[in-house]
Each structure stands twice: as structure tokens, then as C-alpha cells.
Design an enzyme around this catalytic site. Structure first.
Site, PDB file in Angstrom:
ATOM      1  N   ARG A 115      21.450 -36.231 110.272  1.00  0.00           N
ATOM      2  CA  ARG A 115      22.599 -35.441 110.719  1.00  0.00           C
ATOM      3  C   ARG A 115      23.243 -34.743 109.535  1.00  0.00           C
ATOM      4  O   ARG A 115      23.340 -35.310 108.461  1.00  0.00           O
ATOM      5  CB  ARG A 115      23.629 -36.357 111.390  1.00  0.00           C
ATOM      6  CG  ARG A 115      23.329 -36.610 112.847  1.00  0.00           C
ATOM      7  CD  ARG A 115      24.202 -37.666 113.440  1.00  0.00           C
ATOM      8  NE  ARG A 115      25.626 -37.545 113.129  1.00  0.00           N
ATOM      9  CZ  ARG A 115      26.561 -38.333 113.638  1.00  0.00           C
ATOM     10  NH1 ARG A 115      26.229 -39.293 114.487  1.00  0.00           N
ATOM     11  NH2 ARG A 115      27.823 -38.185 113.321  1.00  0.00           N
ATOM     12  N   ARG A 158      20.627 -43.203 107.664  1.00  0.00           N
ATOM     13  CA  ARG A 158      20.447 -43.122 109.118  1.00  0.00           C
ATOM     14  C   ARG A 158      19.602 -41.913 109.485  1.00  0.00           C
ATOM     15  O   ARG A 158      19.710 -40.857 108.871  1.00  0.00           O
ATOM     16  CB  ARG A 158      21.824 -43.019 109.758  1.00  0.00           C
ATOM     17  CG  ARG A 158      21.780 -42.834 111.250  1.00  0.00           C
ATOM     18  CD  ARG A 158      23.078 -43.182 111.868  1.00  0.00           C
ATOM     19  NE  ARG A 158      24.070 -42.138 111.734  1.00  0.00           N
ATOM     20  CZ  ARG A 158      25.247 -42.185 112.336  1.00  0.00           C
ATOM     21  NH1 ARG A 158      25.584 -43.235 113.058  1.00  0.00           N
ATOM     22  NH2 ARG A 158      26.105 -41.210 112.197  1.00  0.00           N
ATOM     23  N   ARG A 196      34.551 -38.637 106.431  1.00  0.00           N
ATOM     24  CA  ARG A 196      34.642 -39.228 107.775  1.00  0.00           C
ATOM     25  C   ARG A 196      35.310 -40.598 107.723  1.00  0.00           C
ATOM     26  O   ARG A 196      36.054 -40.967 108.627  1.00  0.00           O
ATOM     27  CB  ARG A 196      33.241 -39.336 108.400  1.00  0.00           C
ATOM     28  CG  ARG A 196      32.698 -37.963 108.810  1.00  0.00           C
ATOM     29  CD  ARG A 196      31.202 -38.000 109.035  1.00  0.00           C
ATOM     30  NE  ARG A 196      30.824 -38.841 110.142  1.00  0.00           N
ATOM     31  CZ  ARG A 196      29.595 -39.369 110.278  1.00  0.00           C
ATOM     32  NH1 ARG A 196      28.665 -39.122 109.368  1.00  0.00           N
ATOM     33  NH2 ARG A 196      29.314 -40.114 111.317  1.00  0.00           N
ATOM     34  N   LYS A 238      28.221 -48.203 116.606  1.00  0.00           N
ATOM     35  CA  LYS A 238      28.685 -47.878 117.967  1.00  0.00           C
ATOM     36  C   LYS A 238      27.594 -47.223 118.798  1.00  0.00           C
ATOM     37  O   LYS A 238      27.361 -47.586 119.948  1.00  0.00           O
ATOM     38  CB  LYS A 238      29.882 -46.915 117.925  1.00  0.00           C
ATOM     39  CG  LYS A 238      31.140 -47.480 117.318  1.00  0.00           C
ATOM     40  CD  LYS A 238      32.304 -46.522 117.505  1.00  0.00           C
ATOM     41  CE  LYS A 238      32.103 -45.157 116.881  1.00  0.00           C
ATOM     42  NZ  LYS A 238      32.038 -45.156 115.410  1.00  0.00           N
ATOM     43  N   ARG A 294      39.716 -41.159 119.332  1.00  0.00           N
ATOM     44  CA  ARG A 294      39.617 -41.274 117.887  1.00  0.00           C
ATOM     45  C   ARG A 294      40.960 -41.072 117.214  1.00  0.00           C
ATOM     46  O   ARG A 294      41.036 -40.993 116.005  1.00  0.00           O
ATOM     47  CB  ARG A 294      38.669 -40.194 117.396  1.00  0.00           C
ATOM     48  CG  ARG A 294      37.385 -40.748 116.778  1.00  0.00           C
ATOM     49  CD  ARG A 294      36.600 -39.556 116.376  1.00  0.00           C
ATOM     50  NE  ARG A 294      35.538 -39.789 115.477  1.00  0.00           N
ATOM     51  CZ  ARG A 294      34.277 -39.964 115.829  1.00  0.00           C
ATOM     52  NH1 ARG A 294      33.938 -40.067 117.076  1.00  0.00           N
ATOM     53  NH2 ARG A 294      33.356 -40.064 114.899  1.00  0.00           N
TER      54      ARG A 294
HETATM   55  P1  AMP Z   1      30.168 -39.222 115.852  1.00  0.00           P
HETATM   56  O1  AMP Z   1      28.790 -38.935 116.323  1.00  0.00           O
HETATM   57  O2  AMP Z   1      30.946 -40.047 116.844  1.00  0.00           O
HETATM   58  O3  AMP Z   1      30.196 -39.817 114.473  1.00  0.00           O
HETATM   59  O4  AMP Z   1      30.939 -37.812 115.775  1.00  0.00           O
HETATM   60  C1  AMP Z   1      30.501 -36.789 114.920  1.00  0.00           C
HETATM   61  C2  AMP Z   1      31.582 -35.759 114.714  1.00  0.00           C
HETATM   62  O5  AMP Z   1      31.934 -35.177 115.971  1.00  0.00           O
HETATM   63  C3  AMP Z   1      32.901 -36.302 114.168  1.00  0.00           C
HETATM   64  O6  AMP Z   1      32.897 -36.426 112.760  1.00  0.00           O
HETATM   65  C4  AMP Z   1      33.879 -35.234 114.656  1.00  0.00           C
HETATM   66  O7  AMP Z   1      33.778 -34.055 113.883  1.00  0.00           O
HETATM   67  C5  AMP Z   1      33.331 -34.918 116.034  1.00  0.00           C
HETATM   68  N1  AMP Z   1      33.926 -35.807 117.070  1.00  0.00           N
HETATM   69  C6  AMP Z   1      33.279 -36.745 117.810  1.00  0.00           C
HETATM   70  N2  AMP Z   1      34.126 -37.365 118.652  1.00  0.00           N
HETATM   71  C7  AMP Z   1      35.336 -36.791 118.437  1.00  0.00           C
HETATM   72  C8  AMP Z   1      36.640 -37.005 118.990  1.00  0.00           C
HETATM   73  N3  AMP Z   1      36.875 -37.948 119.929  1.00  0.00           N
HETATM   74  N4  AMP Z   1      37.643 -36.223 118.538  1.00  0.00           N
HETATM   75  C9  AMP Z   1      37.447 -35.286 117.596  1.00  0.00           C
HETATM   76  N5  AMP Z   1      36.270 -35.067 117.016  1.00  0.00           N
HETATM   77  C10 AMP Z   1      35.208 -35.798 117.436  1.00  0.00           C
END
Ligand code: AMP
Length: 210
Positions: free
Chosen positions: A155, A122, A166, A15, A88
Site C-alpha cells: 500500500r 505488510r 498514521r 484489524k 476513527r
Molecule cells: P486503513 O485501511 O483503515 O488503514 O485506512 C487507510 C486510510 O484511509 C487512512 O489512513 C485514512 O486516510 C483513510 N480512512 C480510512 N477510514 C477512515 C475514516 N473512518 N475516517 C477518515 N479516513 C479514513
């Protein structure tokens, strides 16, 4: 094209990478909740302090920390938007419907076995959030971003244990969204296997057909 597009898909489906490219080439604005939250954590803001623990353990942060953030960003944007990482959960999708009309949801479908490998290998740019994969999309020079020369890092939630959590959270909370958007008639599923350029072409086709 003034479309509001949601990119759906499990962690590691590409994404972030695809959003970057789509925004660069189509002139869309990216709204990535993950990037916004990581920035808040880095800057030690009150939001970042509250979000950090959830993020490090692979859990979703509470709605009150993300929904207003997205609402504000959307208000400030003119033209096309790509939402990466939001919504999400069903609840977030319903809240989003209250303040914006989503035109298209592109769901990137990837085999779960490939996701752990993609995520643990990554690397992310600290400065511009661009992502690389040590095997499939390595940076040209060492641990440095090709685009902005920022330092690359792993990360804290890209370790195997957190990645598995996750993926569980994705299956439980995010996967039901495909049905939600399918019923609204705005879901397009795209095969996320293959190289970045191939997947990009498929996504572009789905957007152009809109
Ligand atoms: P990502 O970079 O999209 O994989 O997001 C990393 C982390 O940020 C996730 O594992 C959540 O802890 C938090 N996060 C990102 N987007 C959301 C969302 N829409 N709702 C809740 N937590 C989020």
C-alpha cells in the site's frame, strides 16, 4: 448473532486480518472504510479522487467522504456487522451513534514499536484486500494471494514515513475513542501481541461473552 461490532486499534494492530477471519467464520459482514476508499481510488471515482491525497499522506479523509458511505452500507446489511477502520474520531463515533447502535467495541492493543515493522512489511491483495506479512504470515507462492491468486502489493501508505504519520493521527484522533466507549460500558480490550490465531481466539472470546 446480529451484533454490530467495532474493531478498534492502531494501524497495524491486525484489524483487517481479524475482520476477514471473523466475517468468514461467523458470517458477519465487513465494512472497512479503508478498503472502500482504496477501491474508490483504484476506480478513479469522484470520491477516490478527493480521498487520495489524504490517504497517501496518512491523514484522515474528511467526514463528509466517509460517513455517508458507512451509513449506506449499514442500511443495506442484514445480520452481524464488523466495522473496520470506522469510527476513527470522536466526531465519527457520535455521528455513528445517530444512525446505529454499536453493541461491542473490541480494542486490539499492540506495542507501538511492533507496529512500524508490521506495517512496512505488510502486503495486500489488490483483488480481495487480504493482508500478508512478509515474515509472520507470508503468502504461499511469491507475490500472489493464497485465497484468490490476486497480485500482492505494498500500500502506498505503508511506507515508513507515512506509517509514522498514521500512528500520530491514531494517537491524536482515534485513541480518545477508547475512553468514549469505555464510559458507555461496551469496550473490551484484547492483547494484540502474538500470532494471528492467538489474537483471533481472544477476540472471539470477547465476542462470545457478549
Ligand atoms: P486503513 O485501511 O483503515 O488503514 O485506512 C487507510 C486510510 O484511509 C487512512 O489512513 C485514512 O486516510 C483513510 N480512512 C480510512 N477510514 C477512515 C475514516 N473512518 N475516517 C477518515 N479516513 C479514513
Amino acid at each position: 448473532m446480529d451484533l454490530k461490532i467495532v474493531l478498534l486499534g492502531p494501524p497495524g494492530s491486525g484489524k483487517g486480518t481479524q475482520t476477514e477471519r471473523l466475517c468468514a467464520e461467523l458470517g458477519f459482514t465487513k465494512i472497512s472504510t479503508g478498503d472502500l476508499l482504496r477501491e474508490a481510488v483504484r476506480n478513479n471515482t469522484p470520491l477516490g479522487v478527493k480521498a487520495k491525497g489524504y490517504m497517501d499522506s496518512g491523514k484522515l479523509v474528511p467526514n463528509e467522504l466517509v460517513v455517508d458511505l458507512v451509513k449506506e452500507k449499514l442500511k443495506a446489511v442484514k445480520g452481524g456487522v464488523i466495522l473496520d477502520g470506522f469510527p476513527r474520531s470522536l466526531e465519527q463515533a457520535q455521528l455513528l451513534d445517530k444512525f446505529t447502535k454499536v453493541d461491542l467495541v473490541v480494542d486490539i492493543v499492540v506495542n507501538e514499536d511492533n507496529l512500524v515493522k508490521r506495517l512496512t512489511m505488510r502486503r495486500t491483495c489488490k483483488d480481495c484486500s487480504c493482508v500478508y506479512h512478509l515474515e509472520y504470515n507470508p503468502p504461499k507462492v511469491g507475490d500472489e494471494c493464497d485465497k484468490c491468486h490476486g497480485p500482492l502489493y505494498q500500500r502506498s501508505d505503508d511506507t515508513e514515513r507515512t506509517v509514522r504519520e498514521r500512528l500520530n493521527v491514531y494517537k491524536e484522533s482515534t485513541l480518545p475513542l477508547t475512553k468514549y466507549y469505555q464510559e458507555k460500558g461496551i469496550l473490551k480490550q484484547v492483547d494484540g501481541e502474538g500470532d494471528i490465531a492467538e489474537v483471533y481466539k481472544r477476540i472471539l472470546k470477547a465476542i462470545k461473552a457478549k
